[in-house]
Design a protein around this motif. Structure first.
Motif, PDB file in Angstrom:
ATOM      1  N   ALA A 136      11.022 -10.131   3.923  1.00  0.00           N
ATOM      2  CA  ALA A 136      10.602  -8.921   4.776  1.00  0.00           C
ATOM      3  C   ALA A 136      10.705  -7.730   3.376  1.00  0.00           C
ATOM      4  N   PHE A 137       9.484  -6.904   3.700  1.00  0.00           N
ATOM      5  CA  PHE A 137       9.279  -5.726   2.817  1.00  0.00           C
ATOM      6  C   PHE A 137       8.734  -4.472   3.406  1.00  0.00           C
ATOM      7  N   ASN A 138       9.260  -3.414   3.307  1.00  0.00           N
ATOM      8  CA  ASN A 138       8.787  -2.321   3.883  1.00  0.00           C
ATOM      9  C   ASN A 138       8.649  -1.090   2.838  1.00  0.00           C
ATOM     10  N   ALA A 139       7.692  -0.274   3.070  1.00  0.00           N
ATOM     11  CA  ALA A 139       7.556   0.626   1.945  1.00  0.00           C
ATOM     12  C   ALA A 139       6.878   1.912   2.870  1.00  0.00           C
ATOM     13  N   GLN A 140       7.818   2.952   2.678  1.00  0.00           N
ATOM     14  CA  GLN A 140       7.578   4.259   3.694  1.00  0.00           C
ATOM     15  C   GLN A 140       7.871   5.174   2.761  1.00  0.00           C
ATOM     16  N   PRO A 141       7.497   6.698   3.360  1.00  0.00           N
ATOM     17  CA  PRO A 141       7.788   7.886   2.615  1.00  0.00           C
ATOM     18  C   PRO A 141       9.179   7.946   2.568  1.00  0.00           C
ATOM     19  N   HIS A 154      11.212  13.871   2.140  1.00  0.00           N
ATOM     20  CA  HIS A 154       9.759  14.189   1.525  1.00  0.00           C
ATOM     21  C   HIS A 154       8.635  14.009   2.233  1.00  0.00           C
ATOM     22  N   ARG A 155       7.482  14.955   2.054  1.00  0.00           N
ATOM     23  CA  ARG A 155       6.224  14.536   2.697  1.00  0.00           C
ATOM     24  C   ARG A 155       5.060  14.091   1.921  1.00  0.00           C
ATOM     25  N   THR A 166       1.006  -1.267   0.132  1.00  0.00           N
ATOM     26  CA  THR A 166       0.015   0.163  -0.146  1.00  0.00           C
ATOM     27  C   THR A 166       1.080   1.492  -0.173  1.00  0.00           C
ATOM     28  N   CYS A 167       0.521   2.410  -0.847  1.00  0.00           N
ATOM     29  CA  CYS A 167       1.191   3.525  -0.808  1.00  0.00           C
ATOM     30  C   CYS A 167       1.082   4.379   0.570  1.00  0.00           C
ATOM     31  N   PRO A 168       2.248   4.726   1.164  1.00  0.00           N
ATOM     32  CA  PRO A 168       2.290   5.493   2.501  1.00  0.00           C
ATOM     33  C   PRO A 168       1.555   6.718   2.249  1.00  0.00           C
ATOM     34  N   TYR A 169       1.209   7.154   1.060  1.00  0.00           N
ATOM     35  CA  TYR A 169       0.597   8.479   0.775  1.00  0.00           C
ATOM     36  C   TYR A 169      -0.894   8.520   0.619  1.00  0.00           C
ATOM     37  N   CYS A 170      -0.906   7.665  -0.637  1.00  0.00           N
ATOM     38  CA  CYS A 170      -2.698   7.863  -1.067  1.00  0.00           C
ATOM     39  C   CYS A 170      -3.423   6.666  -0.578  1.00  0.00           C
ATOM     40  N   ASP A 203       8.566   5.930  -7.447  1.00  0.00           N
ATOM     41  CA  ASP A 203       7.395   6.680  -7.479  1.00  0.00           C
ATOM     42  C   ASP A 203       6.228   6.066  -7.422  1.00  0.00           C
ATOM     43  N   CYS A 204       4.994   6.445  -6.810  1.00  0.00           N
ATOM     44  CA  CYS A 204       3.823   6.084  -6.695  1.00  0.00           C
ATOM     45  C   CYS A 204       3.148   6.264  -8.066  1.00  0.00           C
ATOM     46  N   TRP A 205       2.567   5.052  -8.871  1.00  0.00           N
ATOM     47  CA  TRP A 205       2.123   5.633 -10.137  1.00  0.00           C
ATOM     48  C   TRP A 205       0.832   6.247 -10.090  1.00  0.00           C
ATOM     49  N   VAL A 206       0.232   6.251  -8.889  1.00  0.00           N
ATOM     50  CA  VAL A 206      -1.223   7.090  -8.632  1.00  0.00           C
ATOM     51  C   VAL A 206      -1.049   8.482  -8.460  1.00  0.00           C
ATOM     52  N   CYS A 207      -0.121   8.671  -6.999  1.00  0.00           N
ATOM     53  CA  CYS A 207       0.170  10.213  -6.686  1.00  0.00           C
ATOM     54  C   CYS A 207       1.469  10.670  -6.942  1.00  0.00           C
ATOM     55  N   CYS A 208       2.219   9.935  -7.485  1.00  0.00           N
ATOM     56  CA  CYS A 208       3.730  10.378  -8.135  1.00  0.00           C
ATOM     57  C   CYS A 208       4.352  10.750  -6.778  1.00  0.00           C
ATOM     58  N   ARG A 209       4.343  10.450  -5.557  1.00  0.00           N
ATOM     59  CA  ARG A 209       5.300  10.648  -4.726  1.00  0.00           C
ATOM     60  C   ARG A 209       6.117   9.431  -4.329  1.00  0.00           C
TER      61      ARG A 209
END
Length: 62
Positions: free
Chosen positions: A52-57, A61-62, A7-11, A31-37
Motif C-alpha cells: 500500500a502507498f499513499n501520497a497526499q498534501p 499545508h496547502r 504523482t505529486c498531489p500539488y504539481c 518535499d516534492c523536488w519540482v514544486c518543493c511542497r
C-alpha cells in the motif's frame, strides 16, 4: 530500499520515492523536488514488497 513511483498531489509531476524494506507501515514527509511542497507519505511493506502507498498534501499545508 524499495522504489515506488507516484504523482505529486500539488504539481502532478511523476516522482520516485525510496521506501525502507522493513515490514510494517512507514509514515514520513518529503518535499516534492519540482514544486518543493511537503508530501505526506504512508507506505506499508509486507514480505519485502510495498502493498500500500499513499501520497497526499502534508497536514497543515496547502
Amino acid at each position: 530500499m524499495l522504489e515506488h513511483t507516484f504523482t505529486c498531489p500539488y504539481c502532478w509531476e511523476t516522482l520516485t520515492e525510496q521506501v525502507d524494506p522493513v515490514h510494517g507501515t512507514h509514515e514520513y514527509v518529503v518535499d516534492c523536488w519540482v514544486c518543493c511542497r511537503p508530501i505526506q507519505i504512508r507506505a506499508t511493506v509486507q514480505n519485502g514488497q510495498i502493498v500500500a502507498f499513499n501520497a497526499q498534501p502534508a497536514s497543515g499545508h496547502r
